[in-house]
Design a protein around this motif. Sequence first.
Motif, mmCIF file in Angstrom:
data_model
loop_
_atom_site.group_PDB
_atom_site.id
_atom_site.type_symbol
_atom_site.label_atom_id
_atom_site.label_comp_id
_atom_site.label_asym_id
_atom_site.label_seq_id
_atom_site.Cartn_x
_atom_site.Cartn_y
_atom_site.Cartn_z
ATOM 1 N N GLN A 49 -2.058 6.726 -6.392
ATOM 2 C CA GLN A 49 -1.335 5.502 -6.060
ATOM 3 C C GLN A 49 -1.988 4.819 -4.867
ATOM 4 O OE1 GLN A 49 2.798 5.962 -4.984
ATOM 5 N NE2 GLN A 49 3.261 3.941 -5.798
ATOM 6 N N LEU A 50 -2.251 3.531 -5.038
ATOM 7 C CA LEU A 50 -2.803 2.731 -3.949
ATOM 8 C C LEU A 50 -1.660 2.224 -3.085
ATOM 9 C CD1 LEU A 50 -5.413 0.615 -5.940
ATOM 10 C CD2 LEU A 50 -5.823 2.670 -4.611
ATOM 11 N N PRO A 51 -1.769 2.340 -1.765
ATOM 12 C CA PRO A 51 -0.695 1.859 -0.889
ATOM 13 C C PRO A 51 -0.652 0.329 -0.853
ATOM 14 C CG PRO A 51 -2.544 2.583 0.417
ATOM 15 C CD PRO A 51 -2.872 2.920 -1.005
ATOM 16 N N SER A 52 0.444 -0.208 -0.384
ATOM 17 C CA SER A 52 0.578 -1.669 -0.319
ATOM 18 C C SER A 52 -0.413 -2.287 0.652
ATOM 19 C CB SER A 52 2.008 -2.051 0.058
ATOM 20 O OG SER A 52 2.336 -1.490 1.316
ATOM 21 N N ASN A 53 -0.879 -1.519 1.627
ATOM 22 C CA ASN A 53 -1.856 -2.043 2.582
ATOM 23 C C ASN A 53 -3.270 -1.524 2.297
ATOM 24 O OD1 ASN A 53 -1.460 0.586 3.369
ATOM 25 N ND2 ASN A 53 -1.366 0.139 5.544
ATOM 26 N N TYR A 54 -3.580 -1.238 1.026
ATOM 27 C CA TYR A 54 -4.914 -0.784 0.633
ATOM 28 C C TYR A 54 -5.936 -1.828 1.015
ATOM 29 C CZ TYR A 54 -8.801 0.587 -2.337
ATOM 30 O OH TYR A 54 -10.031 0.948 -2.791
ATOM 31 N N PRO A 55 -7.038 -1.524 1.599
ATOM 32 C CA PRO A 55 -7.680 -0.243 1.857
ATOM 33 C C PRO A 55 -7.393 0.347 3.233
ATOM 34 C CG PRO A 55 -9.263 -1.964 2.237
ATOM 35 C CD PRO A 55 -7.971 -2.629 1.824
ATOM 36 N N LEU A 56 -6.482 -0.237 3.970
ATOM 37 C CA LEU A 56 -6.182 0.300 5.296
ATOM 38 C C LEU A 56 -5.366 1.583 5.228
ATOM 39 C CD1 LEU A 56 -5.339 -3.057 7.108
ATOM 40 C CD2 LEU A 56 -7.498 -1.794 7.099
ATOM 41 N N GLY A 57 -4.451 1.674 4.294
ATOM 42 C CA GLY A 57 -3.632 2.877 4.124
ATOM 43 C C GLY A 57 -4.340 3.887 3.239
ATOM 44 N N SER A 58 -3.924 5.128 3.348
ATOM 45 C CA SER A 58 -4.582 6.166 2.557
ATOM 46 C C SER A 58 -3.970 6.259 1.157
ATOM 47 C CB SER A 58 -4.490 7.519 3.266
ATOM 48 O OG SER A 58 -3.151 7.849 3.500
ATOM 49 N N ILE A 59 -4.807 6.615 0.210
ATOM 50 C CA ILE A 59 -4.412 6.761 -1.179
ATOM 51 C C ILE A 59 -3.562 8.016 -1.324
ATOM 52 C CG2 ILE A 59 -5.311 7.203 -3.489
ATOM 53 C CD1 ILE A 59 -7.732 5.509 -2.703
ATOM 54 N N THR A 60 -2.516 7.938 -2.147
ATOM 55 C CA THR A 60 -1.644 9.077 -2.393
ATOM 56 C C THR A 60 -2.014 9.707 -3.729
ATOM 57 O OG1 THR A 60 0.149 7.935 -1.251
ATOM 58 C CG2 THR A 60 0.755 9.809 -2.632
ATOM 59 N N VAL A 61 -2.188 11.012 -3.720
ATOM 60 C CA VAL A 61 -2.478 11.749 -4.943
ATOM 61 C C VAL A 61 -1.318 12.691 -5.214
ATOM 62 C CG1 VAL A 61 -4.073 13.321 -6.091
ATOM 63 C CG2 VAL A 61 -4.948 11.663 -4.449
ATOM 64 N N GLU A 62 -0.724 12.548 -6.378
ATOM 65 C CA GLU A 62 0.395 13.407 -6.764
ATOM 66 C C GLU A 62 0.024 14.135 -8.039
ATOM 67 O OE1 GLU A 62 3.913 11.101 -7.229
ATOM 68 O OE2 GLU A 62 3.686 10.122 -5.292
ATOM 69 N N SER A 63 0.621 15.272 -8.205
ATOM 70 C CA SER A 63 0.375 16.010 -9.429
ATOM 71 C C SER A 63 1.460 15.684 -10.424
ATOM 72 C CB SER A 63 0.349 17.511 -9.152
ATOM 73 O OG SER A 63 1.576 17.937 -8.641
#
Length: 88
Positions: A49-63
């Motif tokens: 999941q790309l954060p709303s402030n991408y590319p400043l925020g880190s990407i979230t990886v979920e299983s």
Amino acid sequence: SSVLSSQEISSVQTSTQLFNGMTVKARSAAREVIATYSVDDIFIELIIQLPSNYPLGSITVESGKRVGVAVQQWRNWMLQLSTYLTHQ
């Protein structure tokens, strides 16, 4: 940043690249990319999941779903993937 997120998701949606045993789907409304990989009796689903402030925020990886993978091995893979994506 919403433009960058939209461009990244669109590039996944319009990609014609095929992977052996893997399907990749993108959901632009949720800013998510879902990768599903299956080989023999192993089935793995990752949600990126790309954060709303991408590319400043880190990407979230979920299983998502996982079948045939030990818990400790799965945690190691998730940690490695999260670390890799954070430092790209």
